[in-house]
Design an enzyme around this catalytic site. Structure first.
Site, PDB file in Angstrom:
ATOM      1  N   HIS A 163     -52.719  92.089  10.104  1.00 27.93           N
ATOM      2  CA  HIS A 163     -52.761  90.714  10.620  1.00 27.93           C
ATOM      3  C   HIS A 163     -51.405  90.029  10.412  1.00 27.93           C
ATOM      4  O   HIS A 163     -50.916  89.311  11.291  1.00 27.93           O
ATOM      5  CB  HIS A 163     -53.811  89.888   9.860  1.00 27.93           C
ATOM      6  N   LYS A 172     -53.302  97.083  18.552  1.00 27.09           N
ATOM      7  CA  LYS A 172     -53.659  98.251  19.373  1.00 27.09           C
ATOM      8  C   LYS A 172     -54.747  99.100  18.717  1.00 27.09           C
ATOM      9  O   LYS A 172     -55.262 100.014  19.342  1.00 27.09           O
ATOM     10  CB  LYS A 172     -52.418  99.123  19.570  1.00 27.09           C
ATOM     11  N   ARG A 213     -62.237  96.528   6.877  1.00 30.52           N
ATOM     12  CA  ARG A 213     -63.384  97.304   6.385  1.00 30.52           C
ATOM     13  C   ARG A 213     -62.981  98.387   5.380  1.00 30.52           C
ATOM     14  O   ARG A 213     -63.856  98.978   4.757  1.00 30.52           O
ATOM     15  CB  ARG A 213     -64.148  97.928   7.552  1.00 30.52           C
TER      16      ARG A 213
END
Ligand code: PAF
Length: 273
Positions: free
Chosen positions: A34, A145, A184
């Site tokens: 991020h 991506k 995750r």
């Protein structure tokens, strides 16, 4: 850094801004992936807006909506340090109004691969992304991506709805051992993390085969599956940039995709050839 939870207040403020606006939509639990999107937006725009919203409509029944990592304080710090101008953190009620208009992902490309394993997931993704793009009205919006099919569907939504935002695809960020960064990953135990590495290893092997001149998708996929034999692979596919399945790799127009479960954690990764 200014913070907003009200979409209407953010919209009013955004209208007062001069110059270009970059937008980075996230579900929080921010990591280096991020941060690379945020930095790029800051470099390329006069103002950067980051949103943090764990969007319920893109999670299927039984998925990890309730346990999805939420790290508001750490995320706020990361945004502040990175130089984000505006942090948008709406509540579910700020965003959804009950019986409302729904977006449905394209019948084919929205329901293959990730869309086949997670039916209606992309309906929810496109719905929230459309809302967020309307609220923030950015010059450019940044997407990783790693979520290749999501990126493709968002690019197509923007084209189909004649929206003027530029969608900027951003490179996958990996740990030094190859694991693609994902919010995750924190679910993985150390043994599971070691197994998860087989995914990026198989993608590396695939790109090595392509470099050696192998083009046959079946052969490449078989070799990848062999490397990932100890994990529960949901799919390995080779598609072109428009998400058509390929029997033969096309140089500069292929994406090799993997989805796999390691323990109870579902991971996706890919490589653009
Ligand atoms: O990629 C994500 O994190 C999410 O799907 C997005 C684009 C923020 C929409 O909720």
């Amino acid at each position: 850094m200014r913070e907003f939870s009200s979409p209407l207040k953010l919209q009013t403020y955004r209208e007062s801004l001069e110059g270009s606006v970059g937008f980075v939509p996230t579900m929080g639990a921010l990591h280096e992936g991020h941060i690379s999107l945020i930095k790029r937006s800051i470099n390329e725009n006069d103002h950067t807006i980051v949103s943090i919203f764990v969007n319920p409509t893109q999670f299927l029944e039984g998925e990890d909506l309730d346990k999805y990592p939420r790290k508001i304080e750490a995320d706020r710090k990361i945004c502040e340090l990175a130089g984000v101008d505006i942090l948008f953190m709406p509540t579910i009620d700020d965003i959804y109004h009950g019986d409302e208009l729904r977006i449905i992902a394209p019948k084919i490309k929205g329901y293959i691969l990730e869309g086949a394993k997670r039916p209606k997931h992309f309906d929810g993704v496109l719905q929230i992304v459309l809302k967020l793009l309307h609220i923030t009205n950015p010059t450019r919006a940044y997407f990783g991506k790693k979520d290749a099919q999501q990126l493709y569907l968002i690019q197509n939504m923007v084209r189909d709805l004649f929206m003027s935002v530029e969608i900027v695809p951003c490179e996958i960020v990996r740990e030094s051992d190859g694991l693609a960064l994902s919010s995750r990953n924190i679910y993985l135990s150390s043994e599971e993390r070691a197994k998860a590495l087989l995914i990026s290893k198989s993608l590396k092997e695939a790109s090595g085969l392509v470099l050696k001149g192998v083009r046959d998708s079946k052969r490449i996929k078989a070799q990848m599956l062999e490397i990932m034999r100890d994990i529960d692979v949901e799919y390995v596919e080779i598609v072109d940039r428009a998400f058509n399945l390929l029997d033969e790799v096309k140089i500069k127009d292929s994406i090799i995709l993997v989805a796999a479960r390691v323990g109870s954690t579902r991971l996706i990764d890919n490589i653009w050839i």
